[in-house]
Design an enzyme around this catalytic site. Structure first.
Site, mmCIF file in Angstrom:
data_model
loop_
_atom_site.group_PDB
_atom_site.id
_atom_site.type_symbol
_atom_site.label_atom_id
_atom_site.label_comp_id
_atom_site.label_asym_id
_atom_site.label_seq_id
_atom_site.Cartn_x
_atom_site.Cartn_y
_atom_site.Cartn_z
ATOM 1 N N GLU A 10 -17.934 53.843 -3.233
ATOM 2 C CA GLU A 10 -18.937 53.179 -3.885
ATOM 3 C C GLU A 10 -20.168 52.875 -3.034
ATOM 4 O O GLU A 10 -20.194 53.267 -1.671
ATOM 5 C CB GLU A 10 -18.630 51.483 -3.741
ATOM 6 C CG GLU A 10 -17.336 51.421 -4.953
ATOM 7 C CD GLU A 10 -17.151 49.803 -4.986
ATOM 8 O OE1 GLU A 10 -16.545 49.396 -5.921
ATOM 9 O OE2 GLU A 10 -17.329 48.852 -4.074
ATOM 10 N N CYS A 49 -27.327 51.777 0.550
ATOM 11 C CA CYS A 49 -26.266 51.661 1.494
ATOM 12 C C CYS A 49 -25.071 52.557 1.334
ATOM 13 O O CYS A 49 -24.476 52.762 -0.121
ATOM 14 C CB CYS A 49 -25.459 50.337 1.038
ATOM 15 S SG CYS A 49 -24.323 49.906 2.331
ATOM 16 N N CYS A 60 -10.953 53.379 4.980
ATOM 17 C CA CYS A 60 -11.381 52.825 6.537
ATOM 18 C C CYS A 60 -9.916 52.690 7.013
ATOM 19 O O CYS A 60 -9.243 52.033 6.686
ATOM 20 C CB CYS A 60 -12.320 51.917 6.484
ATOM 21 S SG CYS A 60 -13.024 51.587 8.312
ATOM 22 N N CYS A 65 -10.826 45.940 10.079
ATOM 23 C CA CYS A 65 -11.473 44.456 10.180
ATOM 24 C C CYS A 65 -10.842 43.549 9.251
ATOM 25 O O CYS A 65 -10.844 44.021 8.278
ATOM 26 C CB CYS A 65 -12.701 44.620 10.316
ATOM 27 S SG CYS A 65 -13.518 45.711 11.191
ATOM 28 N N CYS A 123 -12.788 42.254 5.895
ATOM 29 C CA CYS A 123 -13.386 43.523 5.279
ATOM 30 C C CYS A 123 -12.691 44.068 4.216
ATOM 31 O O CYS A 123 -11.565 44.285 4.404
ATOM 32 C CB CYS A 123 -13.862 44.437 6.274
ATOM 33 S SG CYS A 123 -14.748 45.930 5.191
ATOM 34 N N GLU A 143 -16.142 54.167 8.411
ATOM 35 C CA GLU A 143 -16.583 53.736 9.830
ATOM 36 C C GLU A 143 -17.461 55.381 10.099
ATOM 37 O O GLU A 143 -16.853 56.312 10.577
ATOM 38 C CB GLU A 143 -15.635 53.714 11.003
ATOM 39 C CG GLU A 143 -16.046 53.703 12.468
ATOM 40 C CD GLU A 143 -17.340 53.095 12.628
ATOM 41 O OE1 GLU A 143 -17.597 51.748 12.453
ATOM 42 O OE2 GLU A 143 -18.179 53.647 13.379
ATOM 43 N N HIS A 170 -19.560 40.339 15.758
ATOM 44 C CA HIS A 170 -18.668 39.477 15.200
ATOM 45 C C HIS A 170 -18.045 38.149 16.102
ATOM 46 O O HIS A 170 -17.565 37.261 15.405
ATOM 47 C CB HIS A 170 -17.704 39.955 14.104
ATOM 48 C CG HIS A 170 -18.306 40.807 13.249
ATOM 49 N ND1 HIS A 170 -19.649 40.775 12.554
ATOM 50 C CD2 HIS A 170 -17.777 41.846 12.376
ATOM 51 C CE1 HIS A 170 -19.855 41.768 11.630
ATOM 52 N NE2 HIS A 170 -18.978 42.406 11.493
ATOM 53 N N CYS A 192 -22.091 43.030 1.856
ATOM 54 C CA CYS A 192 -21.425 43.641 3.025
ATOM 55 C C CYS A 192 -19.913 43.367 2.764
ATOM 56 O O CYS A 192 -19.428 42.168 2.913
ATOM 57 C CB CYS A 192 -22.002 43.120 4.030
ATOM 58 S SG CYS A 192 -23.489 43.898 4.911
#
Ligand code: SAH
Length: 340
Positions: free
Chosen positions: A91, A104, A111, A115, A118, A159, A215, A332
């Site tokens: 995407e 973006c 990934c 996290c 996410c 990442e 974070h 995000c």
């Protein structure tokens, strides 16, 4: 495996073409057609049939397909689902601002950073993207909207520093004067904090913007939400950022997703302010976005403002990230590999 024609720099292409016994200027012609949205080697005009056959024998030609496109009714943000040659999907998001068009991009299929908040890592890592596949997201979006893309953020799925070589190749391609010519200052690379690679990147001395997904300012707490924190401490990460600033003279952005009862209290804000004191930095607060598979919640408006005010009162530059594409899950952490 064949080399991807779209992933070559003009100089590399020249070398191949000269080796074929052709004139050097043919390489420039071919290169130009890539940026005029040729979909295949066959669509490269002005070259002989003979050369086309040679190219086809020796090279592949990345050509992403738009599988789905969602357009936000609120702000015109577009989310694209692209199909790759091996049928994997990725995407990308296009956002239009007063100052230009920003895209973006994804750098990996899935990934492996894991996290907790996410969506992109839910199914793990499938594979790295090639430089040409990262580049083609920009070409396809630009062709679709009929406008020049002016800003790039590497904040989609993946990442970027876990796919270092191809990402670096992409940065050089996208910056090439003969290609899309997007200035390094208009490119932001976001990382969850791969310290070793941040150090290597610093020494490339590219004036890109570096964004760090922080974070949390407490190691124990950060380990709970970001597995990478088990490998590198916050101190190691901040030290690497300080070196990055020293070497590149560029301001570093710290992204901080505000999650209710996890990292949003007054002490967290004060700790963040002390951590970044006197650093050439900027904090981007992101009220955490909803992901169905977890139950992290964003704090209420008042609490977000309070967090921001504490930072401001301590002379930390801070903004709250504007939400785009809310109705198309374009924000995000909401991009993913599976087509759902
Ligand atoms: N892997 C890179 C880039 C991709 S994520 C990185 O970690 O920085 C882009 C940003 O979105 C990161 O700051 C990431 O932590 C953040 N993010 C991920 N999930 C989110 C969510 N549900 N809500 C808000 N931000 C999120």
């Amino acid at each position: 495996m064949k080399i991807d024609l779209k992933g070559l720099s003009k100089e590399e292409l020249e070398e191949h073409i000269v080796n074929f016994g052709e004139k050097k200027f043919r390489a420039k012609q071919i290169y130009d057609w890539i940026y005029k949205y040729a979909k295949s080697i066959d669509e490269i005009k002005n070259i002989s049939k003979d050369l086309k056959i040679k190219l086809e024998e020796n090279f592949s030609f990345t050509n992403l397909k738009i599988k789905k496109k969602l357009i936000s009714k609120i702000d015109g943000t577009r989310k694209y689902l692209f199909e790759l040659e091996d049928l994997n999907v990725i995407e990308s998001v296009m956002m239009e601002y007063k100052h230009g068009v920003s895209v973006c991009l994804s750098t990996q299929v899935g990934c492996r950073m894991g996290c907790k908040f996410c969506a992109s890592g839910l199914d793990g890592l499938k594979r790295n993207l090639k430089a040409s596949e990262i580049l083609d997201q920009v070409l396809k979006i630009q062709e679709d909207i009929g406008k020049r893309v002016s800003n790039i953020v590497l904040m989609g799925t993946g990442e970027p520093l876990d796919n270092y070589d191809e990402v670096l190749k992409f940065l050089k391609l996208i910056n090439d004067k003969n290609g899309l010519n997007i200035g390094y200052r208009h490119i932001t690379l976001s990382t969850c904090g791969l310290v070793k690679e941040i150090k290597i990147l610093a020494n490339e001395k590219l004036p890109i913007n570096l964004a760090i997904s922080l974070h949390s300012c407490y190691d124990e707490n950060r380990k709970e939400i970001m597995p990478i924190a088990r490998k590198y401490s916050i101190k190691e990460l901040i030290d690497a950022c300080k070196d990055y600033i020293k070497i590149t003279n560029r301001r570093v952005t710290f992204e901080y997703a505000l999650i209710e009862n996890i990292n949003d209290n007054k002490e967290d804000a004060l700790k963040l302010a002390s951590l970044l004191k006197n650093m050439l930095s900027h904090v981007n607060l992101i009220p955490v976005n909803n992901v169905d598979e977890n139950d992290y919640k964003r704090p209420n408006k008042k609490r977000i403002e309070e967090f921001k005010n504490i930072l401001m009162n301590n002379n930390i530059e801070v903004t709250i990230r504007r939400e785009m594409g809310k109705d198309i899950n374009g924000a995000c952490g909401q991009l993913r590999r599976s087509n759902s």
